[in-house]
Motif scaffolding. Sequence first.
Motif, PDB file in Angstrom:
ATOM      1  N   UNK A 158       0.851  -1.198   0.000  1.00  8.81           N
ATOM      2  CA  UNK A 158       0.000   0.000   0.000  1.00  8.81           C
ATOM      3  C   UNK A 158       0.886   1.247   0.000  1.00  8.81           C
ATOM      4  N   UNK A 159       1.437   1.543  -1.169  1.00  6.90           N
ATOM      5  CA  UNK A 159       2.391   2.641  -1.329  1.00  6.90           C
ATOM      6  C   UNK A 159       1.735   3.752  -2.142  1.00  6.90           C
ATOM      7  N   UNK A 160       1.899   4.987  -1.681  1.00  4.07           N
ATOM      8  CA  UNK A 160       1.235   6.137  -2.296  1.00  4.07           C
ATOM      9  C   UNK A 160       2.260   7.175  -2.749  1.00  4.07           C
ATOM     10  N   UNK A 161       2.131   7.582  -3.987  1.00  3.66           N
ATOM     11  CA  UNK A 161       2.948   8.656  -4.568  1.00  3.66           C
ATOM     12  C   UNK A 161       2.347  10.002  -4.181  1.00  3.66           C
ATOM     13  N   UNK A 162       3.089  10.791  -3.404  1.00  2.00           N
ATOM     14  CA  UNK A 162       2.625  12.090  -2.937  1.00  2.00           C
ATOM     15  C   UNK A 162       3.647  13.171  -3.294  1.00  2.00           C
ATOM     16  N   UNK A 163       4.030  13.201  -4.558  1.00  4.07           N
ATOM     17  CA  UNK A 163       4.862  14.313  -5.001  1.00  4.07           C
ATOM     18  C   UNK A 163       4.178  15.642  -4.786  1.00  4.07           C
ATOM     19  N   UNK A 164       2.854  15.634  -4.799  1.00  3.30           N
ATOM     20  CA  UNK A 164       2.054  16.849  -4.597  1.00  3.30           C
ATOM     21  C   UNK A 164       1.727  17.033  -3.117  1.00  3.30           C
ATOM     22  N   UNK A 170      12.396  24.643  -4.954  1.00  2.24           N
ATOM     23  CA  UNK A 170      12.993  25.119  -6.196  1.00  2.24           C
ATOM     24  C   UNK A 170      11.956  25.730  -7.141  1.00  2.24           C
ATOM     25  N   UNK A 171      10.686  25.409  -6.909  1.00  2.00           N
ATOM     26  CA  UNK A 171       9.609  25.889  -7.775  1.00  2.00           C
ATOM     27  C   UNK A 171       8.709  26.887  -7.053  1.00  2.00           C
ATOM     28  N   UNK A 172       9.226  27.512  -6.002  1.00  2.00           N
ATOM     29  CA  UNK A 172       8.400  28.426  -5.212  1.00  2.00           C
ATOM     30  C   UNK A 172       7.763  29.517  -6.067  1.00  2.00           C
ATOM     31  N   UNK A 173       8.467  29.958  -7.099  1.00  6.81           N
ATOM     32  CA  UNK A 173       7.934  31.004  -7.976  1.00  6.81           C
ATOM     33  C   UNK A 173       7.308  30.445  -9.249  1.00  6.81           C
ATOM     34  N   UNK A 174       7.214  29.122  -9.332  1.00  6.51           N
ATOM     35  CA  UNK A 174       6.678  28.493 -10.544  1.00  6.51           C
ATOM     36  C   UNK A 174       5.863  27.248 -10.187  1.00  6.51           C
ATOM     37  N   UNK A 175       4.772  27.408  -9.430  1.00  6.30           N
ATOM     38  CA  UNK A 175       3.983  26.227  -9.046  1.00  6.30           C
ATOM     39  C   UNK A 175       3.443  25.459 -10.243  1.00  6.30           C
ATOM     40  N   UNK A 176       3.120  26.154 -11.332  1.00  3.40           N
ATOM     41  CA  UNK A 176       2.640  25.443 -12.522  1.00  3.40           C
ATOM     42  C   UNK A 176       3.727  24.527 -13.075  1.00  3.40           C
ATOM     43  N   UNK A 178       6.002  23.087 -11.306  1.00  4.80           N
ATOM     44  CA  UNK A 178       6.105  21.920 -10.429  1.00  4.80           C
ATOM     45  C   UNK A 178       4.982  20.921 -10.696  1.00  4.80           C
ATOM     46  N   UNK A 179       3.776  21.414 -10.930  1.00  3.96           N
ATOM     47  CA  UNK A 179       2.678  20.507 -11.286  1.00  3.96           C
ATOM     48  C   UNK A 179       3.022  19.748 -12.566  1.00  3.96           C
ATOM     49  N   UNK A 180       3.647  20.409 -13.515  1.00  2.47           N
ATOM     50  CA  UNK A 180       4.061  19.731 -14.750  1.00  2.47           C
ATOM     51  C   UNK A 180       5.082  18.636 -14.460  1.00  2.47           C
ATOM     52  N   UNK A 181       5.993  18.899 -13.522  1.00  3.46           N
ATOM     53  CA  UNK A 181       6.968  17.876 -13.142  1.00  3.46           C
ATOM     54  C   UNK A 181       6.281  16.690 -12.462  1.00  3.46           C
ATOM     55  N   UNK A 182       5.376  16.999 -11.529  1.00  4.77           N
ATOM     56  CA  UNK A 182       4.652  15.935 -10.807  1.00  4.77           C
ATOM     57  C   UNK A 182       3.901  15.026 -11.769  1.00  4.77           C
ATOM     58  N   UNK A 183       3.275  15.624 -12.757  1.00  5.37           N
ATOM     59  CA  UNK A 183       2.429  14.862 -13.684  1.00  5.37           C
ATOM     60  C   UNK A 183       3.206  14.341 -14.886  1.00  5.37           C
ATOM     61  N   UNK A 184       4.492  14.637 -14.948  1.00  6.59           N
ATOM     62  CA  UNK A 184       5.322  14.208 -16.072  1.00  6.59           C
ATOM     63  C   UNK A 184       6.438  13.287 -15.639  1.00  6.59           C
ATOM     64  N   UNK A 185       7.658  13.805 -15.603  1.00  8.18           N
ATOM     65  CA  UNK A 185       8.823  12.970 -15.320  1.00  8.18           C
ATOM     66  C   UNK A 185       8.753  12.299 -13.956  1.00  8.18           C
ATOM     67  N   UNK A 186       8.279  13.017 -12.942  1.00  7.31           N
ATOM     68  CA  UNK A 186       8.217  12.434 -11.600  1.00  7.31           C
ATOM     69  C   UNK A 186       7.207  11.293 -11.554  1.00  7.31           C
ATOM     70  N   UNK A 187       6.058  11.485 -12.162  1.00  3.52           N
ATOM     71  CA  UNK A 187       5.056  10.427 -12.222  1.00  3.52           C
ATOM     72  C   UNK A 187       5.595   9.213 -12.960  1.00  3.52           C
ATOM     73  N   UNK A 188       6.266   9.415 -14.058  1.00  5.25           N
ATOM     74  CA  UNK A 188       6.823   8.295 -14.822  1.00  5.25           C
ATOM     75  C   UNK A 188       7.811   7.490 -13.987  1.00  5.25           C
ATOM     76  N   UNK A 209      -7.937  22.920  -9.047  1.00  3.55           N
ATOM     77  CA  UNK A 209      -7.548  22.647 -10.429  1.00  3.55           C
ATOM     78  C   UNK A 209      -6.225  21.894 -10.492  1.00  3.55           C
ATOM     79  N   UNK A 210      -5.276  22.290  -9.675  1.00  3.59           N
ATOM     80  CA  UNK A 210      -3.996  21.589  -9.645  1.00  3.59           C
ATOM     81  C   UNK A 210      -4.171  20.159  -9.138  1.00  3.59           C
TER      82      UNK A 210
END
Length: 390
Positions: A158-164, A170-176, A178-188, A209-210
């Motif tokens: 029962x393992x859960x991915x919680x990148x979010x 590093x993405x403090x000024x670019x949350x969008x 970071x969401x792209x990273x979470x849903x892209x390379x990090x998710x993969x 929305x995020x």
Amino acid sequence: MSATVITNIATLVTNDPSLRDSDPLGLVRDAAVVIEGDRVVWTGESSKAPATDNRVDAGGRAVLPGFVDSHSHLVFAGDRTEEFNARMSGRPYSAGGIRTTVAATRAAGDADLEANLTRYLTEGLRQGTTTFETKSGYGLTVEDEARALRLAARHTDEVTYLGAHVVAPEFADDPAGYVSLITGDMLNACAPHARWIDVFCEKGAFDGDQARAVLTAGKAKGLHPRIHANQLSYGPGVRLAVELDAASADHCTHLTDADVDALANSSTVATLLPGAEFSTRAAWPDARRLLDAGATVALSTDCNPGSSFTSSVPFCVALAVRDMGMTPDEAVWAATAGGAAALRRTDVGRLVPGAYADLVLLDAPSHVHLAYRPGVPLVTGVWRRGVRKV
């Protein structure tokens, strides 16, 4: 294969649905359980128990299913003692403290992280937890999130991915971004090691929305959603959980009538985490309101170094009874069968033929003592998958 009977049980909690018409917990008095291999093969009255090769005398004590801790954060380094001390002196809790643990976790080696993980798993086992879910979320880079999940997967399915969890520093000024990273390379990188995907949908973390983007991307990769919802404020988390058929919406502290109705008319479990309210002096979730509406409720520890540093399900049961409007029966069900429902499982959280032989023996004649005698180490025996561990 040899079989073992545990007999002379004063009160047996089965959570057997076929017995719940007469009792919410499917209680059997003067009971016995027969274990063969890693499964339960028989339950009933002691006088009717079949003969077996081995016999354990429960000595007139209570037996219940092993606790199912369906929400924890155990892959981390360091602690946040100073933050807790300050908070108990009047500073309110906010989501930002997570970043302190992120820094410590990134700096830790694999061996130290795994040693910490096994330490808290052992703590939980001694207190009756036989099934647990745990999350990543303290790495927030591709490599550190994948590492956390690999380590966790050595100890549980029962393992859960919680990148979010929060936006990476590093993405403090670019949350969008970071969401792209979470849903892209990090998710993969993380999907092969996880069953679930989660997001902290809250002010200071991720908006509706995020959160939808994160969970939808995870579903497309075969991960099933769960969500941190409505902990610190009212928000869209609960209704998003229901919309996406999340297995659970966790925290559920601030709920509108529409939120409660949505949970009651869905298969999404409301997982309540009273250790967080205890450790942050926040308002308690209203379990009574959820139960009366017909929602399925689970109890879990939320074990983490910031807002709920407890591995004790019995402690959470006592809190739920004292401060959240639950009866002892409801709280025990929520910590066993309710936790199983939050993981969409029927092979744990109950003692019925075919279920895993995960049992807790209390040094008390009734499960009610978990709330009646709070803080007392009542767990005197634990079997996991048919093997006595405590």
